[in-house]
Design an enzyme around this catalytic site. Structure first.
Site, PDB file in Angstrom:
ATOM      1  N   CYS A   1       0.838  -1.204   0.000  1.00 13.57           N
ATOM      2  CA  CYS A   1       0.000   0.000   0.000  1.00 13.57           C
ATOM      3  C   CYS A   1       0.873   1.255   0.000  1.00 13.57           C
ATOM      4  O   CYS A   1       0.597   2.215  -0.725  1.00 13.57           O
ATOM      5  CB  CYS A   1      -0.964  -0.022   1.173  1.00 13.57           C
ATOM      6  SG  CYS A   1      -0.212  -0.306   2.788  1.00 13.57           S
ATOM      7  N   ASN A   2       1.939   1.251   0.774  1.00 19.25           N
ATOM      8  CA  ASN A   2       2.855   2.395   0.766  1.00 19.25           C
ATOM      9  C   ASN A   2       3.560   2.490  -0.581  1.00 19.25           C
ATOM     10  O   ASN A   2       3.786   3.589  -1.106  1.00 19.25           O
ATOM     11  CB  ASN A   2       3.909   2.257   1.868  1.00 19.25           C
ATOM     12  CG  ASN A   2       3.295   2.229   3.251  1.00 19.25           C
ATOM     13  OD1 ASN A   2       2.305   2.888   3.509  1.00 19.25           O
ATOM     14  ND2 ASN A   2       3.889   1.447   4.141  1.00 19.25           N
TER      15      ASN A   2
END
Lengths: 342, 342, 342, 342
Positions: free
Chosen positions: D149-150
């Site tokens: 996600c990052n």
């Protein structure tokens, strides 16, 4: 001996924080409180958490009697402060918590705050209130200008590195996460719980934040030549706390050593072991500052993270620390309260 | 004179809160800390907010030396506490923060906690630690049992009303909102930030919450005949604080008057003006209790709302208040710290 | 067929929630938006989360063209709404989300809202918008009055119990916990993040909350004789959600059975298994209502807990549900979106 | 035509998010759910917010029947995923949400994850799931590896800048603020509400975060030569959301233009007007990404800020977007839901 203290602007958060801290200070007592729009009210009605403390009723400033007052904290809004202080007795010791006297250069003030200073002679007299770096001047000062809370956090991380010459002063990035009380008790849509809780965003980005004026002034003074940093504050869903993540170029261990050495004698500055980083939660409600350093995987780069409470060490705690010096009291008097966790 | 203090179970929230409060207590110093799973660690690594305080390393209980210790706080989990305390020196003053010694009746203990008590003779010796109602017994006691935090909040609202005979004791409903630190530093799914923040729900409803054992015992004693209340706790997304909304039948002004009269001499109990209700925010981090009363539109009904900090007045602050009495110190020593707001 | 929708008051939270829901509604399209102080602005600038949706620019109401509009949602402040609606075309279908048309009795309106109604003939025409209890009337109505969000939560818990005759209607206590968006996007000190987060308190207690007018009207109608409940709302640090904890006298199993039976055919009402209680987190962002029942240890007493999202089922979702009926659409159209968790 | 979907690991947050999104997807139906420790349970008991959806009971993976399943989402923990996927039918379309197939180079995998890959042949087959940059490969793939996600947030901000050659690729700093759901439903002390709410801190700093493996792989591929970024994630007290503040060297307007041009045709990528920065609040619960650019006061420097929801666009929404491509469905099917605000 107990010193008599007046607080102007006691209906805001920094005013209330001053009252909180003074309530357990061994040598200070509050004898006057102003709150313009709330004049005539009891503090218990403005701030119920202070209900147990015997306090004077809020007054208008013009009704206040400053005779017998040993020191006055001025927690008024920016711009208001300079006008009010210009009208106070000339021999009254004052710690101002606004931005009005932080910048020494009238031109810099006008550039960052958008209008000429109304009391330039006081501006010249004021001492910048970052205690750990202006201790002797503060002890002698009549008027001390409290620092910006973000400006304090950034300086604690960076100043010793400039002084020690261990970083590239043209390559400093400060990414800062700030709690909402820094914006004060002001009625703005973006400060509502419904707007703010559960999310984060940047503000005053791109070089617009006024605390850059302090960074420029102080880092340039420390370096002996112009220094400009890149600075982005972010609003986080927390009531208290500033976390400054500072990206620097230099040997990480040397960076850590410079900070550890510089702050070893300081009662409020805690440099964590190398590789350990701080949390705002561990300083909330206190005058302590936690600083950590870690090296990056890219050689020659380090991250310095500084955590403090914007209302305490970033504002009202710092103000009392300075007042202690100005009144000849022990610097830590009333300020060793432990943080509140959880 | 400084009293030497040991804290068992210092790696939990109530243990840390004891350390925080003692750090600014004028007559106590921590000389021993236990933390079973964290034995050998520094408190600074278990609780970074206590980093600035000089503290002993965490030990296992069996390694601790209790000679020279003046008083021991026992902040261990329920059930563990009774076994540990049974093994401590018989002349050691002890304030226990667990549930183990709150119920005087072994049968009641077994009913609420699901197994027989392991140290019934200590159970008989223990004094119930609701300071404002057992002050004299506590001052003479060797072993004091700290109250449940919810039980404290409910009793502060209701006990004076039973004693004054101003309410119908068969018609009491306590709807309570509790902060999450009351559940301790325990790894449970429902205590995760992602599960808890931004919402609320009831728990242990329908008469299942163990603090009902305390309500039954104490209200029955106060009334001189059996009293059963209806009690529903709710978990709220806040770290500290209990708000007990108590629905009673009685004349609202008489209810207010009974509380105001009973608590007038109490240093920590603040009864607000009639019609004003408290907030948990105004007591967070402090030993103060705020109580408000309002009448309902339905005649003969009143709402009493009591706010306190579960970790301070509901647990560790209360424990120090009791310890002050047991050691012959002023009852308020170290406990007048103002709440933290915002 | 797509119905053309206008939304008045689109710069508030209920207006934005209408836009959100309509953006995935199969048969509605927004063709007009008003926002008085923000007229001329794009919704993307007022509510950045709606940026991806093609929407008309915000207008002043007097500039709007209602020809071709099939239905108008009116999300204006109380009192403003009645004046505006009186000026709209008489054949325009309207769902009003304000409090202006909830009370049928002009005297009751004046008592709760402090001034005479400005459009009593419209007040007489309006149908109370609690869909599950006024479905047929709503389908035929031109003007529907959305319910209060708290009033909806309380009624979902209590109405079937009155109708089934399983509780003592003179002994109802509603202790309600409300999220902050219920207060709207209004600039009030007590709605600031710094004031609200991390704590809780009661408000409009003692019978002062205006939603009591709806409780009185509707419970009295359901019972066929006057019913007055005791009601205390509390503000909780959450953005969305209402949890109504309702204390009733009756056989718990009968209470549960009455709710389960009444709501079995309802698409949005979920009655949990006996003994299971709901959380606001499990309905946030949705049109669903979760209701749980548990018996108390005191025989003959039960706790009914009802959770819903104040902005969705308590306001804008309910409004769309009603609009679906008024437009002859499937009642659940656009409303089956699952809650957002975590 | 409705596609039959299995979800492995449905008792975690990304599994629940898949169920939420599929519940309003026009062409998918969930026909199988696994949850190892919760096998035998109903989803309504594991995730009460999904109670209204008809769903299969949770099973153990080995009990599941994959005949007739069109696509399987694998939301299992890292390392588990590769073992499980190796045992699934070889013709089953799979979108994996774990980290197991993100890195193409087995040596890189071993370096970042600390052990050799157990299914290197599948690793070779897997397509990296950043839809906007691998659309064609994903449409043809059998096994797609969801991104970190990052890693997604950073790439959305930076990739087009590398491709357009408008920044210095050796001077990229990513300071990221992440919500807590990114850590999953795992019982860790630092994820407790009492530890996390009201504060912020960095984690996995100094080059230790595993998403750097993805940054290295993807930026190096985009640039055609090795690129290393400096990356510090911070945990913020919010449940959903990532805000990536990316410091770059280049002309700010050129940076903005490159992003605006690249994302103009993308349905989920919104580039804000120059000088406007995004908030996580404005994308929460949605598949949208908001990107803003502002120039710094230091010439030649820009700040790019990217906001997305880690559970939706950063994980489960992205997974469905990829599944849509793999199944020949419209890419946006089921994913146009508006964010939830407030």
């Amino acid at each position: 001996m107990t010193h008599r203290i007046a607080i102007l602007g006691a209906s805001g958060y920094t005013g209330a924080e001053l009252v909180r801290l003074i309530s357990s200070h061994p040598s200070m007592v509050v004898t006057g409180l102003s709150g313009d729009r709330k004049a005539g009210m009891e503090m218990a009605d403005v701030f119920p958490h202070l209900r147990h403390i015997a306090l004077p009723v809020l007054q208008k400033i013009e009704e206040m009697d400053f005779s017998g007052v040993d020191l006055c904290f001025c927690a008024l809004p920016h711009a208001t402060s300079q006008a009010v202080i210009a009208g106070l007795p000339r021999d009254l010791k004052i710690v101002d918590l606004s931005a009005d006297f932080r910048l020494r250069d009238p031109a810099a003030y006008e550039r960052w705050y958008g209008k000429p200073h109304a009391a330039p002679e006081l501006q010249a007299e004021a001492v910048y209130g970052l205690t750990e770096f202006y201790r002797d001047e503060i002890a002698q000062a009549r008027l001390v200008a409290g620092t910006g809370c973000n400006a304090a956090a950034g300086q604690f991380a960076i100043r010793p590195l400039i002084e020690a010459g261990v970083i590239d002063i043209d390559e400093i990035v400060i990414d800062l996460k700030a709690g909402v009380s820094g914006a004060g008790r002001s009625l703005k849509e973006n400060l509502l719980h419904a707007e703010l809780s559960g999310g984060t965003h940047a503000y005053s980005a791109g070089g617009a934040h006024r605390h850059l004026g302090e960074f420029d002034q102080e880092f340039t003074r420390a370096a002996g030549r112009p220094v400009m940093v890149q600075f982005t504050p972010h609003l986080c869903p927390m009531n208290r706390g500033i976390l400054a993540s500072v990206y620097v170029r230099g040997e990480p261990e040397a960076v850590h050593a410079a900070l550890a050495r510089r702050y070893a004698p300081e009662p409020f500055l805690e440099v964590l072991p190398f590789g350990t980083l701080p949390s705002t939660r561990a300083v909330a409600g206190s005058n302590f500052v936690h600083i950590g350093v870690i090296g990056d995987r890219i050689p020659g780069r380090a991250l310095v993270v500084c955590a403090l409470d914007n209302l305490t060490k970033g504002s009202s705690g710092q103000a009392i620390q300075n007042a202690n010096l100005m009144l000849g009291l022990p610097e830590t008097a009333g300020l060793m309260l432990a943080p509140l966790f959880p």
